[in-house]
Design a protein around this motif. Structure first.
Motif, mmCIF file in Angstrom:
data_model
loop_
_atom_site.group_PDB
_atom_site.id
_atom_site.type_symbol
_atom_site.label_atom_id
_atom_site.label_comp_id
_atom_site.label_asym_id
_atom_site.label_seq_id
_atom_site.Cartn_x
_atom_site.Cartn_y
_atom_site.Cartn_z
ATOM 1 N N ILE A 1 0.841 -1.211 0.000
ATOM 2 C CA ILE A 1 0.000 0.000 0.000
ATOM 3 C C ILE A 1 0.868 1.250 0.000
ATOM 4 O O ILE A 1 0.630 2.188 -0.785
ATOM 5 N N ALA A 2 1.885 1.271 0.852
ATOM 6 C CA ALA A 2 2.753 2.444 0.916
ATOM 7 C C ALA A 2 3.522 2.640 -0.384
ATOM 8 O O ALA A 2 3.704 3.776 -0.845
ATOM 9 N N GLY A 3 3.971 1.532 -0.991
ATOM 10 C CA GLY A 3 4.710 1.647 -2.246
ATOM 11 C C GLY A 3 3.845 2.110 -3.401
ATOM 12 O O GLY A 3 4.280 2.913 -4.238
ATOM 13 N N TYR A 4 2.605 1.620 -3.459
ATOM 14 C CA TYR A 4 1.719 2.024 -4.555
ATOM 15 C C TYR A 4 1.308 3.482 -4.413
ATOM 16 O O TYR A 4 1.182 4.209 -5.407
ATOM 17 N N TYR A 5 1.082 3.923 -3.175
ATOM 18 C CA TYR A 5 0.686 5.316 -2.923
ATOM 19 C C TYR A 5 1.900 6.166 -2.533
ATOM 20 O O TYR A 5 1.795 7.059 -1.696
ATOM 21 N N GLN A 6 3.024 5.884 -3.145
ATOM 22 C CA GLN A 6 4.255 6.599 -2.823
ATOM 23 C C GLN A 6 4.081 8.110 -2.997
ATOM 24 O O GLN A 6 3.565 8.580 -4.012
ATOM 25 N N TRP B 1 -0.003 10.872 1.742
ATOM 26 C CA TRP B 1 -0.011 10.842 3.205
ATOM 27 C C TRP B 1 -0.053 9.411 3.734
ATOM 28 O O TRP B 1 0.442 9.130 4.827
ATOM 29 N N ILE B 2 -0.620 8.499 2.952
ATOM 30 C CA ILE B 2 -0.643 7.084 3.350
ATOM 31 C C ILE B 2 0.779 6.545 3.433
ATOM 32 O O ILE B 2 1.158 5.870 4.401
ATOM 33 N N ASP B 3 1.558 6.853 2.429
ATOM 34 C CA ASP B 3 2.963 6.447 2.413
ATOM 35 C C ASP B 3 3.702 7.033 3.619
ATOM 36 O O ASP B 3 4.450 6.335 4.309
#
Length: 297
Positions: A119-124, A127-129
């Protein structure tokens, strides 16, 4: 129309030929075969310990002062401890707790760690990252053994709480690994194609990106089995893991340390058992890493 990932397309020979080639690449490394042999042997002894152990009763509440501190010999191949319990039998059962520690911890940490990393990598850059990776960095900033000791010291010392303690500090390593892989893969052509065709984010993350991360994840899992088992033995050594009379390998080493060097066999043989397990999984992990690297070439 489904989008093909770059690592899931099978060779023309089919799955059987692909597995055959993978095994050939793996088997060319002699040390990897040695590691696999160690792992299979330890697993066999752990699973069938009640059947293969010379004295299965010695793994529990058993005392035989008449044969206490017997050195290695024909009757007791690895000798007995100060309670008269057969060390070889207790090592076989100790393998059970070591493998249980590794399997349970990885089962608890890999799914959340990998999911957060994806998730963090896709939304790099979002704010999620930022939230996920800053929390990950906080856990990574604390030495693993210190954090595990701190958690175990607060909880009741036993095997279950040792598993929980190690799990709480191990998941960030998978999040960091998968984050780096997903950050790169999100810009690949097959991901952009899936986005263009309107694929859902769930599909892109778990059907397109995740399959291309499997090889590094499995390699890390095999290497981490050794580290988790070693960490579990360390916790048992200081009295925060497997509790007597259960035969934890670290507990056996600690129990025999008071009688060194005269009764050396009480500590040395359980310590060698830990070495066999750790070396086996390390060699196996190195072989898997080389095999997956050869497949990607």
């Amino acid at each position: 129309m489904s989008v093909q990932t770059k690592s899931l397309s099978l060779p023309k020979g089919g799955t059987r030929d692909r597995l055959g080639r993978s095994w050939y690449k793996f088997s060319r490394n002699t040390m990897s075969i040695v590691g696999l042999g160690f792992v299979l042997l330890v697993t066999f002894l752990a699973v069938f310990a009640p059947l293969v152990a010379p004295y299965p009763r010695h793994a529990g509440k058993f005392v035989d002062f008449a044969n206490a501190s017997t050195p290695p010999g024909p009757r007791y191949l690895l000798g007995t401890d100060v309670m008269g319990r057969d060390i070889l039998s207790r090592i076989f059962f100790g393998f059970r707790f070591s493998l249980m520690m590794g399997v349970v911890v990885l089962a608890l940490v890999v799914p959340p760690g990998v999911t957060l990393g994806l998730i963090a990598g896709y939304y790099q850059g979002s704010w999620i990252d930022t939230v996920i990776m800053r929390i990950t960095d906080i856990f990574l900033a604390v030495p693993p053994l210190i954090l595990a000791l701190s958690i175990c010291s607060v909880l009741t010392p036993n095997l279950f709480n040792a598993m929980i303690a190690v799990s709480l500090m191990w998941w960030p390593w998978y999040t960091r690994l998968v984050y780096g892989l997903a950050s790169t893969l999100r810009n690949e052509f097959f991901v952009k194609s899936a986005e263009t065709m309107g694929a859902s984010r769930f599909h892109i993350i778990f059907k397109e990106i995740l399959p291309n991360c499997i090889s590094p994840i499995f390699t890390k899992m095999s290497l981490d089995m050794a580290w988790v088992i070693l960490l579990g033995a360390s916790l048992s050594f200081v009295g925060l893991g497997v509790q007597p009379p259960r035969p934890g390998l670290g507990t056996m080493v600690a129990g025999g340390s008071d009688y060194l060097p005269e009764q050396w066999w009480i500590s040395v043989f359980p310590a060698l058992a830990i070495v066999v397990v750790v070396v086996g999984f390390n060699l196996l992990g190195d072989g898997l890493r080389d095999m997956f690297a050869a497949e990607e070439v």
